[in-house]
Design an enzyme around this catalytic site. Structure first.
Site, PDB file in Angstrom:
ATOM      1  N   ASP A 137       0.845  -1.177   0.471  1.00  0.00           N
ATOM      2  CA  ASP A 137      -0.019  -0.128   0.056  1.00  0.00           C
ATOM      3  C   ASP A 137       1.457   1.329  -0.640  1.00  0.00           C
ATOM      4  O   ASP A 137       0.336   2.239   0.869  1.00  0.00           O
ATOM      5  CB  ASP A 137      -0.713  -0.428   1.273  1.00  0.00           C
ATOM      6  CG  ASP A 137      -1.857  -1.550   1.236  1.00  0.00           C
ATOM      7  OD1 ASP A 137      -1.931  -2.010   0.409  1.00  0.00           O
ATOM      8  OD2 ASP A 137      -3.115  -0.900   2.085  1.00  0.00           O
TER       9      ASP A 137
ATOM     10  N   LYS B 213      -6.945  -4.484  -2.571  1.00  0.00           N
ATOM     11  CA  LYS B 213      -6.842  -5.699  -1.235  1.00  0.00           C
ATOM     12  C   LYS B 213      -8.818  -4.500  -1.205  1.00  0.00           C
ATOM     13  O   LYS B 213      -8.342  -3.254  -1.497  1.00  0.00           O
ATOM     14  CB  LYS B 213      -7.069  -5.973  -0.626  1.00  0.00           C
ATOM     15  CG  LYS B 213      -5.690  -4.463  -0.026  1.00  0.00           C
ATOM     16  CD  LYS B 213      -4.612  -5.121   1.463  1.00  0.00           C
ATOM     17  CE  LYS B 213      -4.091  -4.036   1.382  1.00  0.00           C
ATOM     18  NZ  LYS B 213      -4.571  -2.811   2.352  1.00  0.00           N
TER      19      LYS B 213
ATOM     20  N   CYS C 131      -1.656  -2.716   7.182  1.00  0.00           N
ATOM     21  CA  CYS C 131      -1.538  -3.876   6.515  1.00  0.00           C
ATOM     22  C   CYS C 131      -0.652  -4.040   6.876  1.00  0.00           C
ATOM     23  O   CYS C 131      -0.517  -5.881   6.407  1.00  0.00           O
ATOM     24  CB  CYS C 131      -1.921  -2.806   5.210  1.00  0.00           C
ATOM     25  SG  CYS C 131      -3.345  -2.355   4.884  1.00  0.00           S
TER      26      CYS C 131
HETATM   27  C1  VGL Z   1      -4.398   0.862   6.248  1.00  0.00           C
HETATM   28  C2  VGL Z   1      -5.546   1.573   7.891  1.00  0.00           C
HETATM   29  C3  VGL Z   1      -6.890   1.907   6.537  1.00  0.00           C
HETATM   30  C4  VGL Z   1      -3.236   0.123   5.717  1.00  0.00           C
HETATM   31  C5  VGL Z   1      -5.490   0.227   5.058  1.00  0.00           C
HETATM   32  O1  VGL Z   1      -2.800   0.045   4.764  1.00  0.00           O
HETATM   33  O2  VGL Z   1      -2.335  -0.244   6.508  1.00  0.00           O
HETATM   34  N1  VGL Z   1      -4.342   1.488   7.270  1.00  0.00           N
HETATM   35  N2  VGL Z   1      -6.908   0.981   5.354  1.00  0.00           N
END
Ligand code: VGL
Ligand code: ZN
Length: 204
Positions: free
Chosen positions: A16, A101, A140
């Protein structure tokens, strides 16, 4: 020197690295931009060895259940197709395999393995060991690493290329501890390769 020798069965998994998770983004991770330079070096390293690079992305529908307006814990972030959901500019992701995802409205997924088929994708390609890096350490990255270990992959954690949200101040430290306890090995870039991050390994 405990150098890591890369070869067949190795892959890089970047979690991410998206605009909304960088400082100034809607869910900006403190110092999230500090991961970009080491991630580019990791990409370089894997390309040099002709090894595959995977990159996950949070890819939510507009009314995703994790958003505050829907009763979730987070501000709106990483809406599929939005500017905030783009990969950080400057990352050399060219031929990386993209794994989207948390793409359905009623399910959140912190792990890049959750609902993506990534386990099978990696196994079919003969991948046995992953270097994991990216954002965010306490969500994540944590869940991706724990799932990778549970699925039987060896996990090297690139500690200089992860950063935490730290809703509570020590969330990132605790996540790191948890990953190391479960068997992830901390590594860092050194010269043109990777070495075990011995200081951290000893602390685990
Ligand atoms: C994430 C919070 C909400 C991440 C994703 O990528 O760590 N954190 N959605
Ligand atoms: Zn999300």
């Amino acid at each position: 020197m405990s150098a890591i020798v890369l070869g067949g069965g190795d892959a890089l998994l970047i979690v991410d690295p998206q605009v909304d998770f960088l400082p100034g983004g809607s869910l900006g991770v403190p110092q999230g931009d500090a991961v970009l330079a080491p991630i580019n070096r990791l990409i370089d390293l894997y390309r040099t060895h002709a090894l595959p690079v995977y990159v996950s992305r949070d890819w939510h529908p507009a009314l995703h259940c994790s958003f505050a307006g829907q009763g979730g814990p987070w501000p709106v972030h990483c809406v599929a197709g939005s500017d905030g959901a783009r990969f950080a500019p400057g990352l050399q992701l060219d031929d990386a395999v993209v794994v989207s995802k948390a793409t359905t409205v009623d399910v959140d997924a912190y792990s890049a393995f959750n609902g993506t088929g990534l386990t099978d994708t990696l196994r079919e390609r003969g991948i046995r060991r992953l270097v994991v890096c990216g954002l965010a350490t306490d969500y994540c990255v944590l869940n991706t690493v724990l799932d990778a270990l549970a699925a039987g992959f060896d996990v090297l954690l690139a500690t200089e290329a992860i950063r935490a949200v730290n809703v509570k101040a020590d969330d990132g430290d605790r996540a790191l501890q948890q990953m190391l306890e479960r068997g992830a090995m901390p590594v860092r870039l050194a010269g043109t390769g990777l070495v075990a991050d011995l200081a951290l390994g000893a602390a685990a």
